[in-house]
Design a protein around this motif. Structure first.
Motif, PDB file in Angstrom:
ATOM      1  N   TRP A  17       0.863  -1.288  -0.055  1.00 25.02           N
ATOM      2  CA  TRP A  17      -0.089   0.008   0.175  1.00 25.02           C
ATOM      3  C   TRP A  17       0.911   1.159   0.122  1.00 25.02           C
ATOM      4  O   TRP A  17       1.834   1.307   0.814  1.00 25.02           O
ATOM      5  CB  TRP A  17      -0.956   0.155   1.290  1.00 25.02           C
ATOM      6  CG  TRP A  17      -2.075  -0.751   1.133  1.00 25.02           C
ATOM      7  CD1 TRP A  17      -2.230  -2.220   1.595  1.00 25.02           C
ATOM      8  CD2 TRP A  17      -3.223  -0.757   0.622  1.00 25.02           C
ATOM      9  NE1 TRP A  17      -3.463  -2.675   1.234  1.00 25.02           N
ATOM     10  CE2 TRP A  17      -4.157  -1.621   0.622  1.00 25.02           C
ATOM     11  CE3 TRP A  17      -3.768   0.529  -0.305  1.00 25.02           C
ATOM     12  CZ2 TRP A  17      -5.412  -1.954   0.090  1.00 25.02           C
ATOM     13  CZ3 TRP A  17      -5.227   0.339  -0.836  1.00 25.02           C
ATOM     14  CH2 TRP A  17      -5.823  -0.923  -0.836  1.00 25.02           C
ATOM     15  N   GLU A  19       0.462   5.195   1.350  1.00 27.33           N
ATOM     16  CA  GLU A  19      -0.364   5.698   2.256  1.00 27.33           C
ATOM     17  C   GLU A  19      -0.243   7.119   2.086  1.00 27.33           C
ATOM     18  O   GLU A  19       0.637   7.791   1.742  1.00 27.33           O
ATOM     19  CB  GLU A  19       0.086   5.309   3.589  1.00 27.33           C
ATOM     20  CG  GLU A  19       0.050   3.699   4.013  1.00 27.33           C
ATOM     21  CD  GLU A  19       0.487   3.338   5.337  1.00 27.33           C
ATOM     22  OE1 GLU A  19       1.312   4.168   5.775  1.00 27.33           O
ATOM     23  OE2 GLU A  19       0.097   2.032   5.661  1.00 27.33           O
ATOM     24  N   ASP A  20      -0.946   8.074   2.557  1.00 21.88           N
ATOM     25  CA  ASP A  20      -1.090   9.393   2.875  1.00 21.88           C
ATOM     26  C   ASP A  20      -0.277   9.599   4.149  1.00 21.88           C
ATOM     27  O   ASP A  20       0.026   8.691   4.836  1.00 21.88           O
ATOM     28  CB  ASP A  20      -2.453  10.189   2.731  1.00 21.88           C
ATOM     29  CG  ASP A  20      -3.257   9.867   3.868  1.00 21.88           C
ATOM     30  OD1 ASP A  20      -2.986   9.165   4.811  1.00 21.88           O
ATOM     31  OD2 ASP A  20      -4.368  10.202   3.525  1.00 21.88           O
ATOM     32  N   THR A  21       0.115  11.149   4.506  1.00 25.60           N
ATOM     33  CA  THR A  21       0.543  11.293   5.635  1.00 25.60           C
ATOM     34  C   THR A  21       0.001  10.970   6.997  1.00 25.60           C
ATOM     35  O   THR A  21       0.556  10.792   7.942  1.00 25.60           O
ATOM     36  CB  THR A  21       0.946  12.673   5.296  1.00 25.60           C
ATOM     37  OG1 THR A  21       0.035  13.698   5.361  1.00 25.60           O
ATOM     38  CG2 THR A  21       1.958  13.227   4.488  1.00 25.60           C
ATOM     39  N   ASP A  22      -1.276  10.624   6.885  1.00 27.65           N
ATOM     40  CA  ASP A  22      -1.991  10.219   8.033  1.00 27.65           C
ATOM     41  C   ASP A  22      -2.054   8.729   8.085  1.00 27.65           C
ATOM     42  O   ASP A  22      -2.846   8.384   9.169  1.00 27.65           O
ATOM     43  CB  ASP A  22      -3.642  11.004   7.905  1.00 27.65           C
ATOM     44  CG  ASP A  22      -3.584  12.421   8.191  1.00 27.65           C
ATOM     45  OD1 ASP A  22      -2.611  12.908   8.724  1.00 27.65           O
ATOM     46  OD2 ASP A  22      -4.418  13.144   7.115  1.00 27.65           O
ATOM     47  N   GLY A  23      -1.418   8.112   7.186  1.00 26.63           N
ATOM     48  CA  GLY A  23      -1.363   6.435   7.419  1.00 26.63           C
ATOM     49  C   GLY A  23      -2.609   6.006   6.859  1.00 26.63           C
ATOM     50  O   GLY A  23      -2.516   4.911   6.860  1.00 26.63           O
ATOM     51  N   ARG A  24      -3.533   6.516   6.150  1.00 28.95           N
ATOM     52  CA  ARG A  24      -4.484   6.036   5.350  1.00 28.95           C
ATOM     53  C   ARG A  24      -4.225   5.495   3.910  1.00 28.95           C
ATOM     54  O   ARG A  24      -3.237   5.970   3.167  1.00 28.95           O
ATOM     55  CB  ARG A  24      -5.590   7.188   4.919  1.00 28.95           C
ATOM     56  CG  ARG A  24      -6.394   7.580   6.239  1.00 28.95           C
ATOM     57  CD  ARG A  24      -7.388   8.558   6.002  1.00 28.95           C
ATOM     58  NE  ARG A  24      -7.245   9.531   5.229  1.00 28.95           N
ATOM     59  CZ  ARG A  24      -6.959  10.957   5.607  1.00 28.95           C
ATOM     60  NH1 ARG A  24      -7.323  11.088   7.061  1.00 28.95           N
ATOM     61  NH2 ARG A  24      -6.555  11.820   4.960  1.00 28.95           N
ATOM     62  N   LYS A  25      -4.509   4.320   3.685  1.00 26.25           N
ATOM     63  CA  LYS A  25      -4.179   3.349   2.553  1.00 26.25           C
ATOM     64  C   LYS A  25      -4.830   4.316   1.507  1.00 26.25           C
ATOM     65  O   LYS A  25      -6.045   4.741   1.568  1.00 26.25           O
ATOM     66  CB  LYS A  25      -4.733   2.232   2.626  1.00 26.25           C
ATOM     67  CG  LYS A  25      -3.895   1.426   3.592  1.00 26.25           C
ATOM     68  CD  LYS A  25      -4.461   0.081   3.612  1.00 26.25           C
ATOM     69  CE  LYS A  25      -3.802  -0.739   4.822  1.00 26.25           C
ATOM     70  NZ  LYS A  25      -4.013  -1.800   4.962  1.00 26.25           N
ATOM     71  N   VAL A  26      -4.089   4.567   0.446  1.00 26.34           N
ATOM     72  CA  VAL A  26      -4.567   5.424  -1.081  1.00 26.34           C
ATOM     73  C   VAL A  26      -4.533   4.701  -2.314  1.00 26.34           C
ATOM     74  O   VAL A  26      -5.468   4.567  -2.995  1.00 26.34           O
ATOM     75  CB  VAL A  26      -3.780   6.819  -0.842  1.00 26.34           C
ATOM     76  CG1 VAL A  26      -4.391   7.572  -2.182  1.00 26.34           C
ATOM     77  CG2 VAL A  26      -3.854   7.848   0.330  1.00 26.34           C
ATOM     78  N   ASP A  44      -7.132   1.832  -6.839  1.00 25.18           N
ATOM     79  CA  ASP A  44      -7.485   2.650  -5.972  1.00 25.18           C
ATOM     80  C   ASP A  44      -7.962   1.829  -4.636  1.00 25.18           C
ATOM     81  O   ASP A  44      -7.792   0.686  -4.569  1.00 25.18           O
ATOM     82  CB  ASP A  44      -8.575   3.591  -6.254  1.00 25.18           C
ATOM     83  CG  ASP A  44      -9.859   2.744  -6.622  1.00 25.18           C
ATOM     84  OD1 ASP A  44      -9.753   1.381  -6.544  1.00 25.18           O
ATOM     85  OD2 ASP A  44     -10.570   3.486  -7.514  1.00 25.18           O
ATOM     86  N   THR A  45      -8.334   2.516  -3.568  1.00 22.72           N
ATOM     87  CA  THR A  45      -8.759   1.694  -2.234  1.00 22.72           C
ATOM     88  C   THR A  45      -9.844   0.760  -2.413  1.00 22.72           C
ATOM     89  O   THR A  45     -10.239  -0.133  -1.730  1.00 22.72           O
ATOM     90  CB  THR A  45      -9.062   2.537  -1.143  1.00 22.72           C
ATOM     91  OG1 THR A  45     -10.264   3.353  -1.792  1.00 22.72           O
ATOM     92  CG2 THR A  45      -8.001   3.562  -0.874  1.00 22.72           C
ATOM     93  N   GLU A  46     -10.640   1.062  -3.452  1.00 26.15           N
ATOM     94  CA  GLU A  46     -11.793   0.133  -3.830  1.00 26.15           C
ATOM     95  C   GLU A  46     -11.404  -1.214  -4.791  1.00 26.15           C
ATOM     96  O   GLU A  46     -12.132  -1.991  -5.309  1.00 26.15           O
ATOM     97  CB  GLU A  46     -12.931   0.704  -4.523  1.00 26.15           C
ATOM     98  CG  GLU A  46     -13.390   1.911  -3.454  1.00 26.15           C
ATOM     99  CD  GLU A  46     -14.563   2.821  -4.037  1.00 26.15           C
ATOM    100  OE1 GLU A  46     -14.505   2.655  -5.321  1.00 26.15           O
ATOM    101  OE2 GLU A  46     -14.704   3.942  -3.237  1.00 26.15           O
TER     102      GLU A  46
END
Length: 163
Positions: A17, A19-26, A44-46
């Motif tokens: 994965w 991730e963005d800077t907040d740790g969310r998978k992008v 993408d995430t979907e």
């Protein structure tokens, strides 16, 4: 936009994965195992494939192709004359050319269009080992394309270093 990539990567069959800077998978880089050539999909995430990345099977110089919607979108190959730093040229199907230069194996390089910085890839500001950042500088830039370009030049540089 800033993304983080963990470095266990770029082997055939590896999935990882971004991730963005907040740790969310992008974005998911989905490595396709059991193929004749290196093949990856950026999803993408979907789970929708945004681009497919693959190594061109027959070419004089190592070349990677980026496809979007089943159509070739970009070609990436190393520039012939690059003595001190790695230099790669990305040619889009519309004739636009992007330049990639820097220390690819060290994950310290930039993607530019006509002298304007589009993305900076670097480990410098990250404290997590084996992680590097991809900073997309322009808000209107195609993030999926720039991430795909980063994946391609790293794969090409590592193949060249191995050989």
């Amino acid at each position: 936009m800033r993304f983080q990539v963990r470095e266990r990567l770029f082997g055939i069959g590896d999935d990882y994965w971004i991730e963005d800077t907040d740790g969310r998978k992008v974005f998911l880089v989905d490595g396709k195992a059991m193929r004749l050539r290196d093949t990856f999909e950026l999803k993408d995430t979907e789970g929708h494939a945004l681009v497919e990345i693959r190594k061109k099977l027959f070419s004089l110089r190592d070349t990677m192709l980026i496809e979007r919607g089943g159509e070739q979108f970009a070609t990436i190959r190393r520039k012939r004359l690059s003595l001190l730093r790695n230099h790669y040229r990305v040619t889009l199907v519309d004739g636009t050319e992007l330049d990639v230069s820097g220390r690819i194996l060290d994950r310290e390089f930039a993607v530019e269009y006509d002298g304007e910085l589009l993305a900076q890839i670097s480990r410098r500001r990250l404290t997590v080992r084996d992680t590097y950042g991809i900073d997309i500088v322009r808000e209107d830039a195609d993030a999926a394309l720039l991430i795909a370009v980063s994946v391609c030049v790293i794969v090409l540089a590592e193949k060249e270093h191995e050989g």
